[in-house]
Design a protein around this motif. Sequence first.
Motif, mmCIF file in Angstrom:
data_model
loop_
_atom_site.group_PDB
_atom_site.id
_atom_site.type_symbol
_atom_site.label_atom_id
_atom_site.label_comp_id
_atom_site.label_asym_id
_atom_site.label_seq_id
_atom_site.Cartn_x
_atom_site.Cartn_y
_atom_site.Cartn_z
ATOM 1 N N ASP A 35 0.849 -1.185 0.000
ATOM 2 C CA ASP A 35 0.000 0.000 0.000
ATOM 3 C C ASP A 35 0.893 1.246 0.000
ATOM 4 O O ASP A 35 1.066 1.913 1.028
ATOM 5 N N ALA A 37 0.483 4.142 -1.191
ATOM 6 C CA ALA A 37 -0.187 5.402 -0.868
ATOM 7 C C ALA A 37 -0.199 5.639 0.634
ATOM 8 O O ALA A 37 0.079 6.752 1.109
ATOM 9 N N THR A 38 -0.515 4.597 1.399
ATOM 10 C CA THR A 38 -0.512 4.720 2.858
ATOM 11 C C THR A 38 0.895 4.966 3.374
ATOM 12 O O THR A 38 1.120 5.820 4.244
ATOM 13 N N TYR A 39 1.871 4.222 2.844
ATOM 14 C CA TYR A 39 3.249 4.403 3.281
ATOM 15 C C TYR A 39 3.712 5.835 3.021
ATOM 16 O O TYR A 39 4.361 6.466 3.869
ATOM 17 N N ALA A 41 1.883 8.532 2.643
ATOM 18 C CA ALA A 41 1.188 9.472 3.522
ATOM 19 C C ALA A 41 1.814 9.473 4.903
ATOM 20 O O ALA A 41 1.988 10.527 5.533
ATOM 21 N N ALA A 42 2.183 8.280 5.392
ATOM 22 C CA ALA A 42 2.852 8.190 6.695
ATOM 23 C C ALA A 42 4.227 8.849 6.631
ATOM 24 O O ALA A 42 4.639 9.543 7.573
ATOM 25 N N THR A 128 10.133 2.044 -1.059
ATOM 26 C CA THR A 128 9.132 3.081 -1.280
ATOM 27 C C THR A 128 9.617 4.206 -2.194
ATOM 28 O O THR A 128 8.804 4.902 -2.784
ATOM 29 N N ALA A 269 -0.701 8.018 11.569
ATOM 30 C CA ALA A 269 -0.658 7.891 10.112
ATOM 31 C C ALA A 269 -0.670 6.443 9.662
ATOM 32 O O ALA A 269 -0.950 6.161 8.492
ATOM 33 N N LEU A 270 -0.341 5.523 10.580
ATOM 34 C CA LEU A 270 -0.353 4.089 10.253
ATOM 35 C C LEU A 270 -1.442 3.359 11.028
ATOM 36 O O LEU A 270 -1.351 2.157 11.263
ATOM 37 N N SER A 271 -2.476 4.085 11.407
ATOM 38 C CA SER A 271 -3.592 3.467 12.120
ATOM 39 C C SER A 271 -4.187 2.339 11.282
ATOM 40 O O SER A 271 -4.491 2.506 10.093
ATOM 41 N N TRP A 273 -2.566 -0.342 10.366
ATOM 42 C CA TRP A 273 -1.482 -1.148 9.786
ATOM 43 C C TRP A 273 -0.871 -2.040 10.857
ATOM 44 O O TRP A 273 -0.693 -1.629 12.014
#
Length: 287
Positions: A35, A37-39, A41-42, A128, A269-271, A273
Motif C-alpha cells: 500500500d 499510498a498509505t506508506y 502518507a505516513a 518506497t 498515520a499508520l492506524s 497497519w
Amino acid sequence: MKPATPETAAPADAEARRALPPVICYPVDSLPPPDLATYRAARATARKTAEIIAPPRQAACFTAPAGSFFRITCTEGPQVGDLNLWNAADLSERFYSGKTRALHGTHLSTGDRLWSSFPALRPMATITEDTLDWYGFDDFGGAVHDVIGTRCDPYTHNLLKGGQYHHCCHSNLTRALATARDMTHAEAEPHIHDVLNVFMCTGFTRDTGQYFMKASPVRPGDYLEFFAEIDLLGALSACPGGDCGSEHSSDTAACHPLQVEIFTPDPAALSGWTPPPRNGYDGSHGA
C-alpha cells in the motif's frame, strides 16, 4: 562457464527446443500489493530520529523499528553498498535474496519487497522510493540494486588472487554485527548472508552468462528508501570497490561513505497497519 565452442553436435530439432516460450516460475499476481499510498502518507508525517554512517571499506549496523522508514543515501561520491537485514529479535530470520529474486526479478526498485528466510517467509521491508529507477536495463543488460551477487568476500579473494584481504563486504558486515551484538567474529559470521547490492549496476553477459559489474550511475543525493515491515536490525557495508567500475576488493578504488537515516512517522498515520504475520505453512512437510 560455457565453452566457446560446444562439444556436442546440435540435434535436428535444436531450434524448435530453443524456441519454446518461457514460463514465469512464480507469478506474483496473487500477492497483495504494498500500500504505497498509505506508506507515503505516513512518510510525509515522519521526523528523522537517527543517522548512521558506513565509512569507506567499513560497515555499520542500524535499527529500524516496524513502521519506520530507512533511507540509504550516496553523500560524497559514487559508491555501492551491501545490505543485510535481520529480524531484530531473532537473527535466524534474515533477508532471503534468492527468494526475493525469484519473486521480483534480478534487480529491485519501488514497490518490490525484501522477503525473509524460511520458515517465516514474509516481507521484511518494502522499497518506497528509488531515485535511480530511471536507469532501467542498459544495452549490456545491466541494471541497479541487484539480488544476484552474493557480496565480495575474503575466501573468493584468496581463491582468485591469494592473500588475506580483510575489508571485503563479508568481513565488514561480520565486524559490524559482532560489534552491534557483542559477539566474537566467529559467532557473528554465520549470520552474514547474501545481500541487496544497493546502487550496484550488474547483469549477466549474454555470451558466457557470467555475472558482471560496471560503474554505478549513483551520484551524491541519490537514495533508496524502505518501509520497515517488522522490527529490523540492518548492516550496510560501503564496498571496497567504490562504484565497482573496476574491481570490488580493492585498496586503490575511490571509496566514499554511505549514510543511513531513520525516519519515524506519526503513529496515527499508520492506524490500522500491522506487521505482516509469519508464513502460514504448517511446517509438517507431509508428516
